[in-house]
Structures are given as C-alpha cells and as structure tokens.
Design a protein around this motif. Structure first.
Motif, PDB file in Angstrom:
ATOM      1  N   LEU A 125      13.098  60.442 -32.299  1.00  0.00           N
ATOM      2  CA  LEU A 125      13.581  59.475 -33.263  1.00  0.00           C
ATOM      3  C   LEU A 125      12.560  59.318 -34.383  1.00  0.00           C
ATOM      4  CD1 LEU A 125      14.834  56.687 -30.803  1.00  0.00           C
ATOM      5  CD2 LEU A 125      16.141  58.609 -31.742  1.00  0.00           C
ATOM      6  N   GLY A 126      13.041  59.026 -35.582  1.00  0.00           N
ATOM      7  CA  GLY A 126      12.138  58.851 -36.710  1.00  0.00           C
ATOM      8  C   GLY A 126      12.626  57.782 -37.659  1.00  0.00           C
ATOM      9  N   LEU A 127      11.679  57.075 -38.262  1.00  0.00           N
ATOM     10  CA  LEU A 127      11.965  56.003 -39.207  1.00  0.00           C
ATOM     11  C   LEU A 127      10.910  56.067 -40.300  1.00  0.00           C
ATOM     12  CD1 LEU A 127      13.329  53.157 -39.860  1.00  0.00           C
ATOM     13  CD2 LEU A 127      11.552  52.182 -38.386  1.00  0.00           C
ATOM     14  N   ARG A 161      16.094  49.436 -32.416  1.00  0.00           N
ATOM     15  CA  ARG A 161      16.419  48.982 -31.048  1.00  0.00           C
ATOM     16  C   ARG A 161      16.362  50.137 -30.062  1.00  0.00           C
ATOM     17  NH1 ARG A 161      20.187  45.502 -33.756  1.00  0.00           N
ATOM     18  NH2 ARG A 161      21.778  47.127 -33.633  1.00  0.00           N
ATOM     19  N   ARG A 162      16.744  51.323 -30.500  1.00  0.00           N
ATOM     20  CA  ARG A 162      16.742  52.487 -29.603  1.00  0.00           C
ATOM     21  C   ARG A 162      15.339  52.953 -29.236  1.00  0.00           C
ATOM     22  NH1 ARG A 162      20.274  56.936 -32.270  1.00  0.00           N
ATOM     23  NH2 ARG A 162      19.403  58.126 -30.529  1.00  0.00           N
ATOM     24  N   ILE A 163      14.342  52.541 -30.002  1.00  0.00           N
ATOM     25  CA  ILE A 163      12.970  52.909 -29.653  1.00  0.00           C
ATOM     26  C   ILE A 163      12.618  52.363 -28.275  1.00  0.00           C
ATOM     27  CG2 ILE A 163      10.535  52.579 -30.275  1.00  0.00           C
ATOM     28  CD1 ILE A 163      11.430  52.613 -33.213  1.00  0.00           C
ATOM     29  N   GLY A 164      13.167  51.188 -27.953  1.00  0.00           N
ATOM     30  CA  GLY A 164      13.007  50.660 -26.600  1.00  0.00           C
ATOM     31  C   GLY A 164      11.654  50.044 -26.315  1.00  0.00           C
ATOM     32  N   VAL A 165      10.920  49.633 -27.361  1.00  0.00           N
ATOM     33  CA  VAL A 165       9.626  48.981 -27.178  1.00  0.00           C
ATOM     34  C   VAL A 165       9.717  47.605 -27.827  1.00  0.00           C
ATOM     35  CG1 VAL A 165       7.134  49.134 -27.532  1.00  0.00           C
ATOM     36  CG2 VAL A 165       8.485  51.232 -27.293  1.00  0.00           C
ATOM     37  N   PRO A 166      10.061  46.565 -27.051  1.00  0.00           N
ATOM     38  CA  PRO A 166      10.258  45.231 -27.635  1.00  0.00           C
ATOM     39  C   PRO A 166       9.066  44.742 -28.436  1.00  0.00           C
ATOM     40  CG  PRO A 166      11.035  45.280 -25.358  1.00  0.00           C
ATOM     41  CD  PRO A 166      10.317  46.575 -25.594  1.00  0.00           C
ATOM     42  N   GLU A 167       7.861  45.118 -28.013  1.00  0.00           N
ATOM     43  CA  GLU A 167       6.655  44.676 -28.718  1.00  0.00           C
ATOM     44  C   GLU A 167       6.601  45.195 -30.149  1.00  0.00           C
ATOM     45  OE1 GLU A 167       5.735  44.923 -24.315  1.00  0.00           O
ATOM     46  OE2 GLU A 167       6.781  46.118 -25.797  1.00  0.00           O
ATOM     47  N   LEU A 168       7.309  46.280 -30.425  1.00  0.00           N
ATOM     48  CA  LEU A 168       7.297  46.873 -31.758  1.00  0.00           C
ATOM     49  C   LEU A 168       8.482  46.450 -32.618  1.00  0.00           C
ATOM     50  CD1 LEU A 168       6.220  50.615 -31.371  1.00  0.00           C
ATOM     51  CD2 LEU A 168       5.053  48.849 -32.684  1.00  0.00           C
ATOM     52  N   GLN A 169       9.562  46.034 -31.988  1.00  0.00           N
ATOM     53  CA  GLN A 169      10.808  45.818 -32.712  1.00  0.00           C
ATOM     54  C   GLN A 169      10.656  44.832 -33.867  1.00  0.00           C
ATOM     55  OE1 GLN A 169      14.398  45.477 -30.359  1.00  0.00           O
ATOM     56  NE2 GLN A 169      15.229  43.912 -31.721  1.00  0.00           N
ATOM     57  N   ASP A 170      10.107  43.646 -33.593  1.00  0.00           N
ATOM     58  CA  ASP A 170       9.965  42.640 -34.647  1.00  0.00           C
ATOM     59  C   ASP A 170       9.021  43.118 -35.741  1.00  0.00           C
ATOM     60  OD1 ASP A 170      11.695  41.006 -33.318  1.00  0.00           O
ATOM     61  OD2 ASP A 170      10.133  39.749 -32.411  1.00  0.00           O
ATOM     62  N   ARG A 171       7.966  43.804 -35.334  1.00  0.00           N
ATOM     63  CA  ARG A 171       6.994  44.298 -36.318  1.00  0.00           C
ATOM     64  C   ARG A 171       7.627  45.304 -37.261  1.00  0.00           C
ATOM     65  NH1 ARG A 171       1.885  48.226 -34.879  1.00  0.00           N
ATOM     66  NH2 ARG A 171       1.513  48.944 -37.015  1.00  0.00           N
ATOM     67  N   LEU A 172       8.429  46.217 -36.729  1.00  0.00           N
ATOM     68  CA  LEU A 172       9.042  47.244 -37.572  1.00  0.00           C
ATOM     69  C   LEU A 172      10.092  46.646 -38.501  1.00  0.00           C
ATOM     70  CD1 LEU A 172       9.384  50.232 -35.069  1.00  0.00           C
ATOM     71  CD2 LEU A 172       7.611  49.825 -36.778  1.00  0.00           C
ATOM     72  N   LEU A 173      10.862  45.694 -37.999  1.00  0.00           N
ATOM     73  CA  LEU A 173      11.844  45.037 -38.862  1.00  0.00           C
ATOM     74  C   LEU A 173      11.132  44.264 -39.976  1.00  0.00           C
ATOM     75  CD1 LEU A 173      14.460  43.756 -36.253  1.00  0.00           C
ATOM     76  CD2 LEU A 173      14.795  45.540 -37.975  1.00  0.00           C
ATOM     77  N   ALA A 174       9.988  43.652 -39.651  1.00  0.00           N
ATOM     78  CA  ALA A 174       9.218  42.950 -40.673  1.00  0.00           C
ATOM     79  C   ALA A 174       8.672  43.924 -41.711  1.00  0.00           C
ATOM     80  CB  ALA A 174       8.072  42.171 -40.025  1.00  0.00           C
ATOM     81  N   VAL A 230      22.394  45.351 -45.891  1.00  0.00           N
ATOM     82  CA  VAL A 230      22.819  46.735 -45.673  1.00  0.00           C
ATOM     83  C   VAL A 230      21.655  47.579 -45.153  1.00  0.00           C
ATOM     84  CG1 VAL A 230      23.602  48.847 -46.804  1.00  0.00           C
ATOM     85  CG2 VAL A 230      24.719  46.678 -47.323  1.00  0.00           C
ATOM     86  N   VAL A 231      20.486  47.440 -45.789  1.00  0.00           N
ATOM     87  CA  VAL A 231      19.323  48.224 -45.357  1.00  0.00           C
ATOM     88  C   VAL A 231      18.853  47.778 -43.981  1.00  0.00           C
ATOM     89  CG1 VAL A 231      16.943  48.860 -45.898  1.00  0.00           C
ATOM     90  CG2 VAL A 231      18.627  48.641 -47.737  1.00  0.00           C
ATOM     91  N   HIS A 232      18.864  46.477 -43.743  1.00  0.00           N
ATOM     92  CA  HIS A 232      18.462  45.944 -42.435  1.00  0.00           C
ATOM     93  C   HIS A 232      19.338  46.533 -41.338  1.00  0.00           C
ATOM     94  CE1 HIS A 232      17.928  42.991 -39.182  1.00  0.00           C
ATOM     95  NE2 HIS A 232      16.768  42.696 -39.756  1.00  0.00           N
ATOM     96  N   GLY A 233      20.651  46.532 -41.545  1.00  0.00           N
ATOM     97  CA  GLY A 233      21.558  47.098 -40.554  1.00  0.00           C
ATOM     98  C   GLY A 233      21.399  48.600 -40.388  1.00  0.00           C
ATOM     99  N   TYR A 234      21.084  49.255 -41.480  1.00  0.00           N
ATOM    100  CA  TYR A 234      20.879  50.713 -41.476  1.00  0.00           C
ATOM    101  C   TYR A 234      19.762  51.109 -40.514  1.00  0.00           C
ATOM    102  CZ  TYR A 234      19.298  55.190 -43.610  1.00  0.00           C
ATOM    103  OH  TYR A 234      18.890  56.479 -43.845  1.00  0.00           O
ATOM    104  N   PHE A 235      18.671  50.323 -40.506  1.00  0.00           N
ATOM    105  CA  PHE A 235      17.519  50.637 -39.664  1.00  0.00           C
ATOM    106  C   PHE A 235      17.566  49.977 -38.288  1.00  0.00           C
ATOM    107  CE2 PHE A 235      15.077  51.560 -43.701  1.00  0.00           C
ATOM    108  CZ  PHE A 235      14.821  52.884 -43.402  1.00  0.00           C
ATOM    109  N   ALA A 236      18.248  48.832 -38.177  1.00  0.00           N
ATOM    110  CA  ALA A 236      18.139  48.010 -36.971  1.00  0.00           C
ATOM    111  C   ALA A 236      18.558  48.753 -35.708  1.00  0.00           C
ATOM    112  CB  ALA A 236      18.953  46.735 -37.129  1.00  0.00           C
ATOM    113  N   ASP A 237      19.644  49.515 -35.769  1.00  0.00           N
ATOM    114  CA  ASP A 237      20.124  50.212 -34.575  1.00  0.00           C
ATOM    115  C   ASP A 237      19.087  51.208 -34.064  1.00  0.00           C
ATOM    116  OD1 ASP A 237      22.240  51.079 -32.645  1.00  0.00           O
ATOM    117  OD2 ASP A 237      22.039  52.954 -33.760  1.00  0.00           O
ATOM    118  N   LEU A 238      18.460  51.960 -34.988  1.00  0.00           N
ATOM    119  CA  LEU A 238      17.457  52.941 -34.576  1.00  0.00           C
ATOM    120  C   LEU A 238      16.224  52.246 -34.006  1.00  0.00           C
ATOM    121  CD1 LEU A 238      16.798  55.969 -34.505  1.00  0.00           C
ATOM    122  CD2 LEU A 238      15.753  55.715 -36.745  1.00  0.00           C
TER     123      LEU A 238
END
Length: 394
Positions: free
Chosen positions: A230-232, A360-373, A350-358
């Motif tokens: 996966l990549g972002l 979540r798929r990373i599967g590391v809760p500790e990173l999720q909020d940081r990446l969305l920020a 639109v951009v938030h939704g574009y990235f949000a699904d990917l």
C-alpha cells in the motif's frame, strides 16, 4: 533499449524495468537521466548520490521504541543477517549505499512471538551538508506477528537499503513514513523475501522532502506467500516523490495486491509511480493486481503512472492492473455544495474520503489519526491556489 535489459541467466527472464543487480559499483554506470529506470528522476537534485558525492556523513540519529521481546541493535556489516533477504542492488545509488554503510541496524521478532505494540524506528537527520548511508534488516522469525514503523524526519541527504525477511507462517507489517524537512533528499531501496504461507503488508507514506525515490521489491521463498503493498503520498509545489515497485512471482500459489494513492498540488509538483509484476514460468496458480490513483488538486503539477505486467505462463488465477489520474469530480462537488457545504469544505471532504479508506487499511491505529492530520495539513497549503476541476474522476 537493449542496454537496459536484464541478461537472462539460469532461467531468469529479461525485465526492462528491473535490471540485473550487482554489488560491484563498476557494474552501475553513472546515470545521465536517459536510462529507462532513471528517466523520470531529476538527476541533478540527487546531490551527487548517483555519482561520487562522499557517503561518509553520519549527521543523523536513530531512536527505537520496542516491546521487550523485540531485539533491536546495531551490528557489524559482516553480520549474516545482511544479505539474508537475497537483495542485490539494482541501481548505482543503492550499490553505493551498500558499499558505504559501516554498520547494520538489525530488528528481530523472535519465533512465535505475538507483539501487539508497533516497533518504532525514528531516523532524524540534522544536516544536508554531508550525505549519509544506512542499512536496516528486519527479521520476522517463523510464526511471529508484529508491526514495524520506520519514521524519517529532519534534514538529510540519505541513501539506504532496507531488507525484510518474513519467516514461514509469519505475519509482518512494515510502514515507512517519509516526513522529511523540505530540503531533504532520500533514496531508499526496500527488498522483502516472503516465506511459506507468510504474510507481508508493506506500506509507503511520503509527505516530506525535496526529493524522495523509494524502490520496493519482493520475492517469495516458497509457496503460499501473500503480499499487500500500500502507498500514500502528497506532493506540494516543487516536490518530487517517486515510488517504484517490483513484485517477482517466482513461486507457485502466491498472491500480491498493490494499491497506491496520491495527491499533488502546486507548481511543478511531480509524482512518479512505476509498478511492475513479473510472473515467472514456474509461478502457476498465482493471483496479482496492481492499482494506482492520482488526484490533481491544482494546475501546474504532473503525475506519471506506469503499471506493468510481465507474464510467462497462462496457468494463473488472475492478473491485472489499473491506473487513473484525474482532477476533482464536478458532480461530487456539486452534490456536497447543494447541501449547504462551502466550496473549500467540499473539496476537503472529497480528498479526506479519497485517502481515508487506504489509511484504515494500513491497520495501525497509532498511525491513523496522525496520517489523517498530515493530509489535513497538506490541504491547508492549498489555500489560495487555483483549483483544477474537471468532469473526469480520479
């Protein structure tokens, strides 16, 4: 071009996107930018990493946070873990980094260990005055389960090699986050070898840096291996973010799935994504798919997306690839605006939704909020820029 082809040896087929590797620097001529594997890279911005700039700087620090069961230590370059993934440098910068690294940082997850908390390795650069070389090996011993996060911060000119060895039956997630300062240059090569019935999730996240070029490759030590890549990435004005992937299906009954998503904004923001899947003659009953999507938020930026499949046998379950690059979808924006949402907020959603699904798929809760920020912070830089809008969805 004939000089870019891999020379077939011991049954190994030619690959125009993944040249034959070598530890000998003499086998890697100084690139001029016209070679297939370098044609998208701004050579002059590599700060001499591709040529002869000294790789003797050590202006960086490494901090590790890990569960007590995880072994993390610096070892000598002659440690047997180095090279255990079967990795051989396939370009000049990687070969120079292999030659110049004076130590190896080794992370080992013991056999059958189930590690709930991620192992976090933070590399901080402090200067771009000298270039530095590094080498990291991650060993997930058989039937272990763990996550390793590699964080890159600060200013640096850095070239490194990362080897990943996933033992039989092991489950490993590796996340590499390039969150460098604006002046950093990072060239990195990751290679993974996946054992029998093992699972690897490799995640590349690139936000910072002046130039980042990440090569990620994987092969299989036996049957039953499953790889998800996966990549972002989010490029701003003047940034060059390049990701090159190579999946070598060299064993039967193996699987791979590749999905990278990016956004770019600002004048001369450039992203490059090159995906290549090689299905060897012996790799029967494999399944693979690669997908890249890029969302262009403003005028003046450029995206290069090139998916490839090299197939030597028809006895496969499935193989495919897709690529899409586009601008904001006017229909999506109109739908949101018709419900009272402002123009800027509609674009943000639109951009938030574009990235949000990917994310979540990373599967590391500790990173999720940081990446969305981080995505939100990148969008803030878009304020005042002319927005590119089209009826073409990304």
């Amino acid at each position: 071009m004939p000089d870019q082809l891999t020379t077939p040896a011991a049954g190994k087929p030619a690959s125009h996107l993944h040249p034959e590797g070598s530890f000998d620097l003499a086998d890697h001529p100084v690139p001029n930018g016209r070679e297939e594997v370098w044609r998208f890279t701004p050579i002059k911005r590599l700060r001499g990493l591709h040529d002869s700039a000294p790789l003797d700087g050590h202006d960086y620090s490494v901090d590790v946070t890990a569960d007590e069961v995880v072994h993390a230590a610096s070892v000598s370059v002659d440690h047997p873990a180095r090279g255990s993934s079967g990795y051989v440098p396939s370009d000049r910068v990687s070969a120079r980094a292999w030659e110049a690294a004076d130590k190896v940082f080794l992370i080992t997850i013991p056999k059958e260990a189930v590690v709930e908390t991620p192992t976090v390795v933070t590399l901080r650069g402090s200067s771009t005055a000298t270039a530095a070389a590094g080498h990291l090996v991650i060993e997930a011993e058989p039937f272990s389960q763990s996550t390793v996060v590699l964080q890159h911060e600060g200013s640096a000119v850095f070239a490194d090699n990362v080897e990943i060895v996933v033992g039989d039956g092991a489950k490993l997630t590796v996340v590499t986050v390039q969150d460098w300062a604006d002046d950093a240059v990072h060239h990195t090569s990751h290679h993974a070898r996946v054992g029998r019935d093992a699972t690897l999730k490799h995640v590349a996240v690139s936000f910072g840096g002046d130039l980042v070029r990440l090569n990620a490759s994987v092969d299989y030590a036996s049957t039953g291996g499953n790889v998800e890549m996966l990549g972002l990435y989010f490029a701003d004005a003047g940034q060059h973010l390049e990701h090159r992937l190579f999946v070598d299906h060299n064993q039967p009954h193996t699987k791979s799935n590749v999905e990278y998503k990016g956004a770019l904004q600002g004048e001369k923001a450039v992203i490059v994504w090159i995906g290549d899947v090689l299905i060897r003659k012996a790799a029967e009953n494999i399944s693979t798919y690669e997908h890249n999507r890029n969302l262009m938020l403003t005028d003046g930026c450029r995206a290069h997306s090139v998916p490839n499949l090299e197939i030597e046998t028809g006895e496969i379950e499935g193989a495919g690839h897709a690529s899409a690059t586009g601008r904001f979808d006017d229909e999506q924006l109109f739908y949101l605006q018709s419900r009272g949402i402002s123009d800027d907020e509609a674009r943000r959603l639109v951009v938030h939704g574009y990235f949000a699904d990917l994310i979540r798929r990373i599967g590391v809760p500790e990173l999720q909020d940081r990446l969305l920020a981080s995505v939100e912070a990148e969008l803030e830089k878009n304020v005042g820029l002319p927005v590119a809008s089209s009826g073409v969805g990304a």
